[in-house]
Design an enzyme around this catalytic site. Structure first.
Site, PDB file in Angstrom:
ATOM      1  N   LYS A 164     -18.528  -8.573  10.966  1.00  0.00           N
ATOM      2  CA  LYS A 164     -17.345  -7.735  10.739  1.00  0.00           C
ATOM      3  C   LYS A 164     -17.728  -6.275  10.992  1.00  0.00           C
ATOM      4  CE  LYS A 164     -13.671  -7.843   7.289  1.00  0.00           C
ATOM      5  NZ  LYS A 164     -13.448  -7.984   5.856  1.00  0.00           N
TER       6      LYS A 164
HETATM    7  C1  E4P Z   1     -10.362  -8.737   4.763  1.00  0.00           C
HETATM    8  O1  E4P Z   1     -10.995  -8.964   5.753  1.00  0.00           O
HETATM    9  C2  E4P Z   1     -10.133  -7.380   4.226  1.00  0.00           C
HETATM   10  O2  E4P Z   1     -11.361  -6.752   3.982  1.00  0.00           O
HETATM   11  C3  E4P Z   1      -9.311  -7.484   2.983  1.00  0.00           C
HETATM   12  O3  E4P Z   1      -8.220  -8.347   3.245  1.00  0.00           O
HETATM   13  C4  E4P Z   1      -8.845  -6.152   2.443  1.00  0.00           C
HETATM   14  O4  E4P Z   1      -7.947  -6.401   1.396  1.00  0.00           O
HETATM   15  P1  E4P Z   1      -7.524  -5.290   0.333  1.00  0.00           P
HETATM   16  O5  E4P Z   1      -6.699  -4.262   1.011  1.00  0.00           O
HETATM   17  O6  E4P Z   1      -6.784  -6.052  -0.718  1.00  0.00           O
HETATM   18  O7  E4P Z   1      -8.820  -4.702  -0.189  1.00  0.00           O
END
Ligand code: E4P
Length: 235
Positions: free
Chosen positions: A84
């Site tokens: 990522k």
């Molecule tokens: C997933 O890959 C993201 O990091 C995550 O969905 C972020 O979510 P949030 O905005 O609830 O922290």
């Protein structure tokens, strides 16, 4: 539509995997902090053992060399690791390089269609538009999903649209309607997807009626109860 769980909590991942509808996992440094993870690579390895599908593990370097070095190490953990990478200039350069090396990537922190377009051109495996965080600032996260799906379809990009920062079931419904390839969501949202009060009321009625029927049978000698008796009489 593929379902990913957005958590680093192993019990939550196991519970979602047990449902039989889990396709993958996304994590990020904040989710790791919530769990208090000390051995990051070991934790990712454990998640990859639980779930055979794609498991996103996020780099923390912000320069291209650092991202490449962290990402290559992460990719060594298991075949299903997806590196990522933040949607910044050096991240895009790293994604281009990773795609040439055959390393899967999830381009994260996407908040605009132009960012998504660049990520697809660099060869990202997934693009993660953050719906909830856009809604939080009175913007429309779902519009972004629709725009990206449209742009990718227009040009035939194979980058998968991974709706992220999902907060509730309507985010899932609208992402599915828009054609998002994946939705990543917390366990409580996954569970809410199957809940409906009419299902609960209907099931209670069926079970109550079934129990009453068993009671009626037991109180009538000969097995088939009143209905059978009536049929015999009529014959
Ligand atoms: C997933 O890959 C993201 O990091 C995550 O969905 C972020 O979510 P949030 O905005 O609830 O922290």
């Amino acid at each position: 539509m593929k379902f990913f769980i957005d958590t680093a909590v192993l019990d939550e991942i196991r519970e979602a995997a047990d449902m039989g509808v889990l396709d993958g996992v996304t994590t990020n440094p904040s989710l790791m902090k919530k769990v208090g993870v000390k051995d990051f690579h070991g934790h990712i390895a454990t998640i990859c053992d639980i779930v055979p599908g794609p498991v996103s593990a996020e780099v923390t370097a912000t320069d291209v060399d650092g991202i490449l070095s962290e990402g290559r190490e992460l990719a060594q953990i298991a075949d299903n690791v997806v590196v990522k990478v933040p949607l910044i200039l050096d991240g895009i350069k790293a994604i281009k390089q990773f795609s040439e090396e055959g390393i899967q990537t999830n381009c994260t922190l996407c908040f605009s269609p132009t960012q998504a377009l660049v990520a697809a051109k660099a060869g990202a495996t997934y693009i993660s538009p953050f719906i909830g965080r856009l809604d939080d600032i009175s913007s429309n996260g779902m519009d972004l999903i629709r725009q990206i799906v449209h742009i990718y379809a227009t040009y035939g990009y194979t980058t998968e649209v991974l709706a992220a920062s999902i907060r509730h079931p309507m985010h899932v419904v609208e992402s599915a309607e828009a054609g998002a390839d994946v939705g990543t969501m917390p366990l409580d949202v996954i569970k809410k997807l199957i809940q409906h009060p009419l299902t609960d009321i209907g099931l209670k009625k069926f079970l109550d009626d079934w129990k009453a029927l068993q009671g009626a049978d037991a109180s009538t000698a000969g097995g088939d109860g009143a209905a059978n008796g009536k049929a015999k009489q009529e014959a």
